[in-house]
Design a protein around this motif. Structure first.
Motif, mmCIF file in Angstrom:
data_model
loop_
_atom_site.group_PDB
_atom_site.id
_atom_site.type_symbol
_atom_site.label_atom_id
_atom_site.label_comp_id
_atom_site.label_asym_id
_atom_site.label_seq_id
_atom_site.Cartn_x
_atom_site.Cartn_y
_atom_site.Cartn_z
ATOM 1 N N CYS A 443 48.305 -19.149 -1.251
ATOM 2 C CA CYS A 443 49.053 -18.564 -0.126
ATOM 3 C C CYS A 443 48.493 -18.993 1.225
ATOM 4 O O CYS A 443 49.200 -18.969 2.229
ATOM 5 N N GLY A 444 47.224 -19.411 1.270
ATOM 6 C CA GLY A 444 46.663 -19.895 2.526
ATOM 7 C C GLY A 444 47.277 -21.193 2.998
ATOM 8 O O GLY A 444 47.092 -21.587 4.155
ATOM 9 N N ARG A 445 48.036 -21.850 2.118
ATOM 10 C CA ARG A 445 48.659 -23.131 2.471
ATOM 11 C C ARG A 445 50.150 -23.027 2.742
ATOM 12 O O ARG A 445 50.775 -24.027 3.141
ATOM 13 N N ILE A 446 50.769 -21.874 2.509
ATOM 14 C CA ILE A 446 52.230 -21.801 2.661
ATOM 15 C C ILE A 446 52.617 -22.058 4.111
ATOM 16 O O ILE A 446 51.987 -21.554 5.034
ATOM 17 N N PRO A 447 53.658 -22.869 4.316
ATOM 18 C CA PRO A 447 54.078 -23.185 5.690
ATOM 19 C C PRO A 447 55.023 -22.136 6.255
ATOM 20 O O PRO A 447 55.836 -21.554 5.523
#
Length: 453
Positions: A443-447
């Motif tokens: 989730c830390g990478r979701i745009p």
């Protein structure tokens, strides 16, 4: 073993700026502030001074300040007593841009803290001030030089930093968000995430796991860190009862998270009622509020606000608490005796909360704290609601823990209250119209720029 920390890049960015502001490095006790600053000072500057206001160096510097500021009638006044104090403290002191002065535990001296404006304006040298209990500096005798400081917050290890310790960060950054990579990679990351959920990111705890591979050893370390925090906080409180409240408040926060209710308009009153049952009326709302504020300013807990019908303009402030470290969260959640499956669900939600806090600090999403949302039409609740500052679209984040939450997200999407929905699950991921399934640990990478595509 040295743990790589992302904040080092931010320290370099601060050094390269020409505004000459004093850096104030915030963060909870034992997150590694002193270690990273020592490394930064030695590697990036030709010379450095380190003064710890809780140790002998701090006492010596205060004596130098007092001597430099002393004056007798008829004698010439010292033009720059602070500059003179550094000369008295270190005979080889030479003010230059390749010198950094680090003042640790600065909350111990209102006199030194109130000199920050002079540090920023009267010196060529760079200054960094830090401390684990900077909440003390909010008291009236501390002069707040907001315009002369730049603030950075150091947290416990994030999940990517945690993976770095196992040489798996490259996998985390390269794997496809929506299930397009080899499934073995997702399973490997999931196994590390399961460990991270249990032990959190305190450097000492992570190092313990690297050495022993023992979760019980890590839990013992977490317990020790909590006890040290409580004992050290005693220096800043007059009442022993207020000190005794800390662990009770931690446990009460865990209880409120487990209740899964739609927030509360008065968190302090809610916590006081829980504690009141055990304390037979000795705990007041005022005492609870003071203790909670201390926990917040000491970076032990954080707030979450509530959006009504996914509106970024209809926000009810501070309706829920979360922990700032998953290891500490797990410690107190387990004390409730709830099933581990329920506890893991709450930890997953807390994990997403912390990731959203980081996105706020990056100025990618709106708000001062993360938001959850309620749907007035269905009386449902959305785990997290995000208004993107990149594309000004509305995103719903659903931490998969039950059908009701999925129904709320779908209903809000269908009625146009949301533009996109992220379903954060233990699956590999996928895309269906405006619904994006992403492995929870990614989730830390979701745009938050899907509206620009």
């Amino acid at each position: 073993m040295e743990l790589k920390r992302d904040i080092y890049r931010k320290l370099l960015a601060w050094k390269s700026k020409s505004n000459h502001k004093v850096l104030e490095l915030e963060g909870a006790r034992q997150v590694g502030k002193t270690y990273i600053l020592d490394k930064f000072a030695k590697k990036e500057y030709k010379s450095h001074l380190y003064i710890n206001m809780i140790g002998s160096s701090g006492k010596d510097f205060l004596q130098c300040l007092e001597t430099a500021a002393s004056w007798e009638p008829g004698k010439k006044r010292e033009k720059n007593p602070v500059y003179r104090a550094f000369q008295l403290y270190d005979p080889d002191f030479s003010d230059c841009e390749d010198l950094v002065i680090v003042i640790d535990e600065i909350q111990e001296s209102s006199v030194v803290y109130s000199k920050i404006r002079e540090f920023a304006r009267d010196f060529k040298a760079h200054f960094i001030v830090t401390g684990s209990y900077l909440g003390k500096t909010r008291e009236k005798e501390y002069f707040l030089s907001a315009g002369d400081t730049e603030v950075l917050t150091m947290t416990t290890l994030t999940f990517p930093e945690f993976l770095d310790a196992f040489h798996k960060r490259g996998l985390y950054e390269a794997i496809d968000l929506y299930g397009g990579s080899d499934h073995a990679g997702y399973e490997e990351l999931k196994s590390y995430f399961h460990i991270y959920l249990q032990i959190g990111g305190y450097p000492e705890v992570v190092t313990t796991y690297l050495e022993s591979r023992s979760i019980p050893d890590c839990e013992a370390m977490i317990s020790n860190l909590i006890q040290i925090f409580v004992k050290e906080s005693s220096r800043y409180f007059d009442s022993p009862l207020e000190l005794e409240m800390f662990e009770k408040i931690f446990s009460s926060i865990a209880a409120t998270l487990l209740k899964e209710k739609k927030g509360t308009p008065d968190l302090t009153t809610d916590l006081t009622k829980i504690i009141f049952k055990e304390e037979s009326g000795r705990i007041t709302k005022k005492m609870t509020n003071y203790a909670v504020s201390w926990l917040f300013l000491s970076h032990q807990i954080g707030y979450c606000s509530m959006s009504v019908d996914c509106s970024n303009l209809d926000i009810v402030d501070n309706c829920r608490y979360y922990f700032n470290d998953l290891g500490v969260a797990g410690y107190f959640l387990k004390l409730t005796g709830e099933p581990l499956s329920i506890i893991e669900g709450v930890l997953c939600e807390n994990f997403v909360y912390l990731e959203l806090v980081r996105r706020i600090r990056k100025q990618e999403i709106a708000g001062q704290v993360p938001w959850f949302a309620i749907d007035k039409k269905t009386s449902g609740e959305l785990d997290f609601y995000v208004r993107s500052r990149i594309d000004n679209m509305d995103y719903g984040l659903e931490v998969k823990r039950g059908k009701n939450r999925a129904n709320t997200a779908n209903a809000l999407l269908e009625r146009g209250k949301l533009d996109f929905v992220y379903q954060l699950k233990n699956t590999y991921g996928g895309i269906a119209d405006r619904k994006y399934s992403v492995p929870l640990y990614l989730c830390g990478r979701i745009p938050f720029n899907l509206g620009k595509k």
